[in-house]
Design a protein around this motif. Structure first.
Motif, mmCIF file in Angstrom:
data_model
loop_
_atom_site.group_PDB
_atom_site.id
_atom_site.type_symbol
_atom_site.label_atom_id
_atom_site.label_comp_id
_atom_site.label_asym_id
_atom_site.label_seq_id
_atom_site.Cartn_x
_atom_site.Cartn_y
_atom_site.Cartn_z
ATOM 1 N N THR A 1 59.784 21.633 33.748
ATOM 2 C CA THR A 1 59.543 22.188 32.418
ATOM 3 C C THR A 1 59.070 21.120 31.442
ATOM 4 O O THR A 1 58.167 21.369 30.632
ATOM 5 C CB THR A 1 60.817 22.895 31.911
ATOM 6 O OG1 THR A 1 61.139 23.944 32.844
ATOM 7 C CG2 THR A 1 60.619 23.489 30.533
ATOM 8 N N THR B 1 54.469 33.419 33.184
ATOM 9 C CA THR B 1 55.306 32.220 33.294
ATOM 10 C C THR B 1 56.756 32.598 33.034
ATOM 11 O O THR B 1 57.045 33.548 32.289
ATOM 12 C CB THR B 1 54.884 31.133 32.287
ATOM 13 O OG1 THR B 1 55.013 31.641 30.957
ATOM 14 C CG2 THR B 1 53.466 30.660 32.542
ATOM 15 N N ASN C 1 53.439 27.031 27.885
ATOM 16 C CA ASN C 1 53.356 28.035 28.949
ATOM 17 C C ASN C 1 51.943 28.592 29.078
ATOM 18 O O ASN C 1 51.474 28.853 30.181
ATOM 19 C CB ASN C 1 54.360 29.153 28.712
ATOM 20 C CG ASN C 1 55.790 28.713 28.966
ATOM 21 O OD1 ASN C 1 56.037 27.725 29.666
ATOM 22 N ND2 ASN C 1 56.736 29.427 28.391
ATOM 23 N N GLU D 1 56.794 26.215 22.824
ATOM 24 C CA GLU D 1 56.951 26.534 24.240
ATOM 25 C C GLU D 1 55.857 27.500 24.694
ATOM 26 O O GLU D 1 55.358 27.407 25.819
ATOM 27 C CB GLU D 1 58.331 27.138 24.488
ATOM 28 C CG GLU D 1 58.645 27.388 25.943
ATOM 29 C CD GLU D 1 60.047 27.924 26.170
ATOM 30 O OE1 GLU D 1 60.219 28.674 27.132
ATOM 31 O OE2 GLU D 1 60.953 27.585 25.385
ATOM 32 N N ASP D 2 55.460 28.418 23.795
ATOM 33 C CA ASP D 2 54.386 29.357 24.131
ATOM 34 C C ASP D 2 53.089 28.615 24.443
ATOM 35 O O ASP D 2 52.379 28.965 25.384
ATOM 36 C CB ASP D 2 54.145 30.343 22.987
ATOM 37 C CG ASP D 2 55.238 31.388 22.880
ATOM 38 O OD1 ASP D 2 55.992 31.578 23.853
ATOM 39 O OD2 ASP D 2 55.326 32.023 21.807
ATOM 40 N N THR E 1 55.250 20.558 31.204
ATOM 41 C CA THR E 1 54.331 21.525 30.606
ATOM 42 C C THR E 1 53.704 20.994 29.321
ATOM 43 O O THR E 1 52.552 21.319 29.016
ATOM 44 C CB THR E 1 55.007 22.886 30.359
ATOM 45 O OG1 THR E 1 56.129 22.708 29.497
ATOM 46 C CG2 THR E 1 55.438 23.521 31.673
ATOM 47 N N THR F 1 59.421 25.357 35.425
ATOM 48 C CA THR F 1 58.744 26.546 34.907
ATOM 49 C C THR F 1 57.759 27.003 35.971
ATOM 50 O O THR F 1 57.034 26.191 36.542
ATOM 51 C CB THR F 1 57.995 26.238 33.593
ATOM 52 O OG1 THR F 1 58.949 25.804 32.615
ATOM 53 C CG2 THR F 1 57.270 27.467 33.077
ATOM 54 N N ALA G 1 54.582 29.502 37.036
ATOM 55 C CA ALA G 1 53.455 30.355 36.656
ATOM 56 C C ALA G 1 52.965 31.037 37.927
ATOM 57 O O ALA G 1 52.804 30.380 38.960
ATOM 58 C CB ALA G 1 52.333 29.538 36.021
#
Length: 153
Positions: free
Chosen positions: A61, A118, A86, A82-83, A64, A41, A43
């Motif tokens: 990922t 992200t 991220n 997931e939010d 995170t 992932t 950012a």
């Protein structure tokens, strides 16, 4: 000059992440973090002012959840969305970015940070991180991480 900037970026990143997320890192050659089969992932955030550019960090990922848990004082399995993961990665980058700018320009730096974004890392982005001199490789708690800084003139 580029090596001095990258050294400052890396040392600042590691100091901030150690204090914010209780994770420890070291700079390593990118071939030691080249892990094309692991989903990452990314950012990224741009900034403007006394210095202008883009700072990016790519982490596995699955990492995170650990970053979010460490920042929020929870267990990784308690991070539900997931939010949330991220958002924590973006917030970590936001803090790092401010510190990197002050490390490069000075504590009186005048700057504006755009909101971090992200996204999953696709193959083209991954290949760019591995090949580009803008990115360095790190091991963060033994996980591969790419940290990139692109400064504009």
């Amino acid at each position: 000059m580029q090596n001095e900037v990258q050294d400052q970026m890396c040392s600042t990143f590691m100091e901030v992440v150690e204090k914010l997320a209780f994770m420890f890192g070291e700079v390593v050659p990118k071939d030691e973090v080249d892990s094309p089969d692991i989903p990452f992932t990314l950012a990224s955030m741009s900034f403007d002012g006394d210095v202008k550019g883009l700072l990016s960090v790519a982490v596995p990922t699955e990492m995170t959840a650990e970053i979010a848990a460490n920042i929020l004082g929870l267990e990784p399995e308690d991070i539900g969305s997931e939010d949330m993961m991220n958002d924590a990665l973006a917030e970590m980058l936001n803090v790092v970015c401010g510190h990197v700018i002050m490390a490069l320009v000075g504590t009186g730096a005048n700057f504006k940070l755009d909101s971090p974004l992200t996204c999953p890392v696709d193959k083209m982005t991954y290949d760019h991180m591995v090949k580009s001199d803008e990115f360095v490789g790190l091991l963060l708690d033994d996980s591969p991480v790419f940290l990139g800084l692109k400064l504009e003139n």
